[in-house]
Design a protein around this motif. Structure first.
Motif, PDB file in Angstrom:
ATOM      1  N   LEU A  17     -38.255  -9.653 -17.998  1.00 15.75           N
ATOM      2  CA  LEU A  17     -39.006 -10.609 -18.863  1.00 15.75           C
ATOM      3  C   LEU A  17     -38.773 -11.915 -19.074  1.00 15.75           C
ATOM      4  O   LEU A  17     -37.755 -12.389 -18.722  1.00 15.75           O
ATOM      5  CB  LEU A  17     -38.892  -9.927 -20.519  1.00 15.75           C
TER       6      LEU A  17
ATOM      7  N   ALA B  88     -35.978  -4.864   0.771  1.00 15.96           N
ATOM      8  CA  ALA B  88     -37.105  -6.145   1.012  1.00 15.96           C
ATOM      9  C   ALA B  88     -38.478  -5.305   0.815  1.00 15.96           C
ATOM     10  O   ALA B  88     -39.418  -5.916   0.195  1.00 15.96           O
ATOM     11  CB  ALA B  88     -37.210  -6.616   2.356  1.00 15.96           C
TER      12      ALA B  88
ATOM     13  N   GLN C 173     -42.310  -3.418  -9.702  1.00 17.10           N
ATOM     14  CA  GLN C 173     -42.527  -3.758  -8.289  1.00 17.10           C
ATOM     15  C   GLN C 173     -42.029  -4.980  -7.869  1.00 17.10           C
ATOM     16  O   GLN C 173     -42.459  -5.522  -6.552  1.00 17.10           O
ATOM     17  CB  GLN C 173     -44.117  -3.677  -8.126  1.00 17.10           C
ATOM     18  N   HIS C 174     -42.054  -6.020  -8.642  1.00 16.61           N
ATOM     19  CA  HIS C 174     -41.386  -7.435  -8.459  1.00 16.61           C
ATOM     20  C   HIS C 174     -40.003  -7.685  -8.300  1.00 16.61           C
ATOM     21  O   HIS C 174     -39.554  -8.818  -7.933  1.00 16.61           O
ATOM     22  CB  HIS C 174     -42.403  -8.402  -9.285  1.00 16.61           C
TER      23      HIS C 174
ATOM     24  N   MET D 273     -47.638 -12.692 -15.703  1.00 18.12           N
ATOM     25  CA  MET D 273     -48.604 -12.523 -15.044  1.00 18.12           C
ATOM     26  C   MET D 273     -49.458 -10.957 -15.128  1.00 18.12           C
ATOM     27  O   MET D 273     -48.811 -10.188 -15.970  1.00 18.12           O
ATOM     28  CB  MET D 273     -48.033 -12.477 -13.521  1.00 18.12           C
ATOM     29  N   GLY D 274     -50.488 -10.742 -14.391  1.00 15.25           N
ATOM     30  CA  GLY D 274     -51.189  -9.435 -14.713  1.00 15.25           C
ATOM     31  C   GLY D 274     -50.393  -8.535 -13.848  1.00 15.25           C
ATOM     32  O   GLY D 274     -49.527  -8.763 -12.941  1.00 15.25           O
TER      33      GLY D 274
ATOM     34  N   LYS E  28     -39.533  -2.973  -3.173  1.00 15.51           N
ATOM     35  CA  LYS E  28     -40.206  -3.232  -4.466  1.00 15.51           C
ATOM     36  C   LYS E  28     -41.640  -3.050  -4.260  1.00 15.51           C
ATOM     37  O   LYS E  28     -42.195  -2.581  -5.351  1.00 15.51           O
ATOM     38  CB  LYS E  28     -39.907  -4.873  -4.663  1.00 15.51           C
ATOM     39  N   HIS E  29     -42.131  -3.240  -3.219  1.00 14.15           N
ATOM     40  CA  HIS E  29     -43.757  -3.104  -3.048  1.00 14.15           C
ATOM     41  C   HIS E  29     -44.047  -1.554  -2.992  1.00 14.15           C
ATOM     42  O   HIS E  29     -44.978  -1.134  -3.415  1.00 14.15           O
ATOM     43  CB  HIS E  29     -44.347  -3.561  -1.792  1.00 14.15           C
TER      44      HIS E  29
END
Lengths: 158, 406
Positions: free
Chosen positions: A109, A35, A104-105, A133-134, A38-39
Motif C-alpha cells: 500500500l 521477473a 501482480q505488481h 492505481m486501478g 508477478k504478471h
C-alpha cells in the motif's frame, strides 16, 4: 585434498562444477520466474471480489468494509469495518493491523492505514486508505480479539 | 472463371482483414473505455482545499502572488524570480537538466500546472504544501539566494498595501538587518541568530505569507484539454471512437499505454500521474553522494520547519492526514522519485529528475530495457516492445500536448 588422490580431486571438481552450473541454472530460473511471475499471478474469481462480508482464514471473524465514499484511485479515504465473530456477534476491543498491495505488481500500500477510531458495536474506522492505481488490490486485516488472531483478506477492484 | 473466383475470394479476404484491423484499432472494451474516461481532463475535480493555507483560494492573494512570482527583487542578485525557471511560455519549466538561479541546482525544474492536486512537492516530496514548496527555492543558495529578512523588506517597501489588505499589518522591520536568515550563508545566519525570538517570528511570518500568496497564484495555473481529451470525450459521449482526432499510430500507442507498456501503473487519472514516488532505475547524476530521493524526502518533510503540523501552517493537527499516514520505513522509497504528469510531456525535454534522458525516445527505451537501479530496487520489468511499438507510444505522447497554460 591429497587424501582424495588425483582421481578423487577430479571427481570433486567435476561435482563442484556441476553444482555451480546447477545452482546458476536454478538462480536464473528463479530470477526469470520472479521477473515473469508477478504478471502470471491470476486474480481470483469475480465472486471473490468485493467489500464483504468476508470470512477470515481460520473462520474466527467476518468483516465487512464500508467506505465513506466509493473507493477511488489516488484519494486518501476513510473506511469503516464491521467485525463479527463466528456466531455473528459484533466484536469490540479488537486490535486490527492493516496491510495490502497489488500481488501482480509486487508492491504494498502507498500509505500506512490504521484504525483511527473504535466506534463500538464492532465498528472500527480505518484512516489513510489510498490505492494509487486501478486494478486488483488486496486489503488485509489482521484481527486480534477474544477469539484469537486471524486474517481476512479482501480483493478489491479499483 | 476460376481466376475470377480467386480474385473475388482474395478481395473478400482482404476486406475481412481490413475490417479486423479497423476493429482492433478502434474497439475498446468496456473496461478500457472506463479507464480512458478516467484519464480525461474533464474528470479532474477542483484541487482539494488546502487547510494549511487560509488564503489558498483568495483571488487577491493569487493576484499578489502573481506579482511576487515574477519579481526579481526576491533574489540575492536582483535577477532571479520564480519565473526564471518556471517560464510561463514553457509550461512553467525551463527545458534544462538542472534549474539555474544564482547558481545551479542538482535537479530538474518541475512544471506547475495541476500541481495543486499533489500531496507532496519536489521530486523527493520533501514539502507537503505549495506554499512551503515556494519558500524552499527562495532561501536556496543556488536558486534565489536571498534571505527571509531581505524578502520581508522588499514586501514592506513595494507591496505594503497588497500585503496588508490580505494578511493584516506588516510587523515593524526597522531594527531588522537587510540580510538575515537561517539558511544561506554564515553572515546571514549570524545576523539571524542575533535577532530576538520575536523579531525572527515577525520576519518568518512575512516570509510564510509570501509563500502562501505565491501558492494561491500557482493554484490558478490550469491545464487545457489536449487532442487526447477530445478523443476520449467524444468516445465517452457517443460510445464510438471519433475519426480524425488521433492517428492510427497514436491510437496504437494509446493501446500500448493502457496495456503492454504498463504506463498506467503510475501515469493514471486525469493528470496522468498517481502523484506517488517510484524507483524506475534512472541513472544517478553523480556516483557520489547517491541521491536517495524519496527515502530522504520523507525524513525531510517530517522535520520541515513549514510542514502541515508546524505553527506556520493554518491546519488543525488532525488535518495533516498525509503526514499521519505517511510510509516512512519502506525500502521501496530508496531511489524513488515523483511521478510527473504526462500532460504536455512532449514539450518538456530533457526528462527525469535531473534531465538524464534527452528525448522521449530515450525515455521509452529506458522503460523498455528496465535496467537495475544503482540505488534501491527498480520497479520496472523489461517490456520487450518493438521499435515500431516504441514509435507508436511516442506518437501517442504527443497527443497529450495542449499548448501553453495561462
Amino acid at each position: 585434498m591429497n587424501a582424495l588422490g588425483t582421481h578423487g580431486r577430479y571427481l570433486w571438481q567435476r561435482r563442484a562444477v556441476a553444482a555451480a552450473v546447477l545452482s546458476a541454472v536454478v538462480v536464473f530460473a528463479a530470477r526469470d520466474a520472479q521477473a515473469a511471475g508477478k504478471h502470471d499471478i491470476e486474480p481470483p474469481a469475480k465472486s471473490e471480489f468485493g467489500l464483504g462480508p468476508r470470512a477470515s482464514v481460520g473462520g474466527h471473524y467476518t468483516a465487512v468494509l464500508q467506505p465513506s465514499q466509493p473507493l477511488k484511485p489516488r484519494q486518501l479515504q476513510t473506511v469503516l469495518v464491521v467485525v463479527t465473530d463466528s456466531e455473528g456477534h459484533t466484536v469490540d476491543g479488537a486490535t486490527i493491523a492493516i496491510d495490502g498491495g497489488m500481488p501482480q505488481h509486487g508492491h504494498g500500500l502507498p500509505t500506512q492505514p490504521r484504525v483511527t477510531k473504535n466506534l463500538g458495536s464492532g465498528v472500527y474506522e480505518i484512516g489513510g486508505v489510498r490505492f494509487n492505481m486501478g486494478g486488483w488490490w488486496e486489503f488485509s486485516l489482521d484481527i486480534t480479539g477474544a477469539a484469537g488472531s486471524d486474517k481476512v483478506t479482501f480483493n478489491l477492484a479499483l | 472463371m476460376n481466376r475470377k473466383r480467386i480474385i473475388a475470394a482474395l478481395a473478400a479476404l482482404s476486406l475481412v482483414s481490413v475490417c479486423a484491423a479497423m476493429s482492433s484499432r478502434d474497439n475498446w472494451t468496456a473496461e478500457e473505455k472506463e479507464e480512458l474516461v478516467s484519464m480525461s481532463l474533464r474528470m479532474l475535480d477542483a484541487p482539494a482545499a488546502d487547510p494549511t493555507n487560509r488564503v489558498a483560494d483568495d483571488s487577491s492573494a493569487a493576484a499578489f502572488g502573481k506579482q511576487l512570482f515574477f519579481d526579481t527583487r526576491f533574489s540575492s542578485n536582483g535577477q532571479v524570480s520564480c519565473a526564471t525557471c518556471h517560464k510561463p511560455d514553457l509550461d512553467f519549466q525551463d527545458g534544462k537538466p538542472f534549474g539555474e538561479g544564482v547558481g545551479k541546482t542538482g535537479r530538474r525544474t518541475m512544471a506547475i500546472a495541476g500541481m495543486a492536486h499533489s500531496p507532496f512537492f519536489f521530486w523527493d516530496g520533501r514539502k507537503d504544501s505549495q506554499w512551503s514548496q515556494a519558500l524552499g527555492p527562495l532561501e536556496s543558495a543556488v536558486e534565489h539566494g536571498g534571505t527571509r529578512a531581505q524578502y520581508a523588506h522588499v514586501v514592506a517597501a513595494h507591496y505594503r498595501t497588497e500585503y496588508e489588505r490580505i494578511f493584516g499589518p506588516l510587523p515593524d522591520l526597522a531594527d531588522i538587518p537587510h540580510t538575515a536568515g537561517p539558511a544561506v550563508d554564515a553572515a546571514a545566519r549570524r545576523a539571524w541568530d542575533g535577532l530576538s525570538g520575536q523579531q525572527r517570528d515577525s520576519v518568518t511570518g512575512v516570509f510564510v505569507n509570501i509563500g502562501k500568496a505565491i501558492a494561491a497564484y500557482e493554484r490558478t495555473i490550469e491545464l487545457r484539454p489536449s487532442r487526447f481529451d477530445r478523443y476520449v470525450d467524444a468516445l465517452s459521449a457517443t460510445g464510438r471512437p471519433p475519426k480524425d482526432v488521433l492517428s492510427d499510430e497514436e491510437t496504437a500507442g494509446l493501446r500500448l499505454f493502457l496495456g503492454k507498456a504498463n504506463c498506467t501503473r503510475c501515469h493514471n487519472g486525469p493528470l496522468l500521474t498517481n502523484n506517488d514516488f517510484h524507483n524506475t532505475g534512472v541513472a544517478q547524476v553523480a556516483p557520489s553522494p547517491p541521491d536517495f530521493g524519496r527515502s530522504k524526502g520523507v525524513m525531510d518533510v517530517l522535520q520541515d520547519e513549514f510542514n502541515c503540523r508546524s505553527r506556520w501552517s493554518d491546519a488543525a493537527a488532525d488535518q495533516c492526514v498525509e503526514l499521519e499516514f505517511l510510509v516512512t520505513d519502506s525500502s521501496a522509497l530508496e531511489g524513488a522519485f515523483k511521478v510527473p504528469s504526462l500532460r504536455n510531456v512532449a514539450n518538456r525535454a530533457p526528462y527525469m529528475h535531473a534531465g538524464q534522458l534527452e528525448t522521449l525516445s530515450d525515455v521509452l527505451q529506458h522503460y523498455n530495457r528496465a535496467l537495475p537501479s544503482a540505488v534501491g530496487t527498480s520497479e520496472l520489468e523489461e517490456l520487450k516492445l518493438t521499435s515500431a511499438e516504441l514509435r507508436q507510444l511516442e506518437a501517442f505522447l504527443h497527443s497529450l500536448t495542449s499548448g501553453p497554460v495561462d
